[in-house]
Scaffold this motif. Structure first.
Motif, short mmCIF file in Angstrom:
data_model
loop_
_atom_site.label_atom_id
_atom_site.label_comp_id
_atom_site.label_asym_id
_atom_site.label_seq_id
_atom_site.Cartn_x
_atom_site.Cartn_y
_atom_site.Cartn_z
N ARG A 50 0.75 3.90 6.93
CA ARG A 50 1.23 3.97 5.55
C ARG A 50 1.36 2.59 4.94
N GLU A 51 1.76 1.62 5.76
CA GLU A 51 1.97 0.25 5.28
C GLU A 51 0.66 -0.45 4.97
N ARG A 88 -0.33 12.78 0.20
CA ARG A 88 -1.17 12.03 1.15
C ARG A 88 -0.32 11.45 2.27
N GLN A 89 0.88 11.00 1.95
CA GLN A 89 1.77 10.48 2.99
C GLN A 89 2.17 11.59 3.97
N GLY A 138 -2.74 1.06 5.79
CA GLY A 138 -3.94 1.90 5.70
C GLY A 138 -4.75 1.78 6.98
N SER A 191 3.30 2.28 -1.68
CA SER A 191 3.63 2.76 -3.01
C SER A 191 2.42 3.36 -3.71
N ARG A 192 1.21 3.01 -3.28
CA ARG A 192 0.00 3.56 -3.89
C ARG A 192 -0.40 4.91 -3.30
N LEU A 193 0.17 5.29 -2.19
CA LEU A 193 -0.15 6.58 -1.59
C LEU A 193 0.71 7.67 -2.23
N SER A 194 0.07 8.73 -2.60
CA SER A 194 0.82 9.85 -3.16
C SER A 194 1.66 10.50 -2.06
N MET A 218 0.79 -1.21 0.00
CA MET A 218 0.00 0.00 0.00
C MET A 218 0.84 1.28 0.00
#
Length: 166
Positions: A74-75, A9-10, A77, A3-6, A1
């Motif tokens: 982050r890992e 957003r992080q 969600g 890598s899918r967060l911009s 997950m």
């Protein structure tokens, strides 16, 4: 997950965790306004740290706690890490409550009960965080060590000061 967060957003996620931990720290610090004076009134063991040390230590610990929670969020969600993050929030609440029990309300026994429950939750949180992201668990190890030491100090000062810590 992660890598899918911009990146924005992080960053927002990190700021949210810093605010959550900061609010808990602020709630505890409200109860600790008179802590320096009260700490000096207490009969303390020879191994008790000087009062000035607590602020810098807690600042570093709170920062590491926020980063650890952010790494888990982050890992996985919020939805998939609900259990781990709920444990984190529960220990954070007990952390803030301890200052009220010890410094504001001067309840030695109840602050000791609180810190024992806090230790159990920190240990559980550390283990769960470690499974999600080892770095997140590792970031909680200094917190676990400090609160373990604080528990012994809490017990000792309570027993040495029955008139001040009921």
């Amino acid at each position: 997950m992660p890598s899918r967060l911009s990146l924005p957003r992080q960053i927002v996620g990190l700021l949210v965790w810093l605010v959550i931990v900061g609010v808990a720290a602020a709630l505890g610090s409200i109860a600790s306004v008179q802590a320096p004076e009260f700490y000096l009134e207490l009969t303390r063991p020879d191994w008790a740290p000087p009062g000035w040390l607590f602020g810098p230590v807690w600042t570093a610990l709170y920062l590491m706690m926020a980063i650890a929670a952010w790494l888990v969020w982050r890992e996985r969600g919020a939805h998939h890490a609900r259990g781990a993050l709920t444990l984190f929030l529960a220990q954070l609440a007990l952390n803030a409550l301890w200052s009220w029990l010890y410094f504001a309300w001067r309840q030695g026994l109840w602050s000791f009960v609180d810190i024992l429950a806090l230790l159990a939750l920190i240990l559980a949180t550390t283990l769960v965080f470690w499974r999600v992201r080892p770095l997140a668990g590792a970031l909680l190890l200094p917190y676990l060590a400090w609160v373990s030491f604080a528990a012994v100090l809490n017990f000792t000062t309570w027993r040495l000061n029955p008139a001040l810590l009921g």
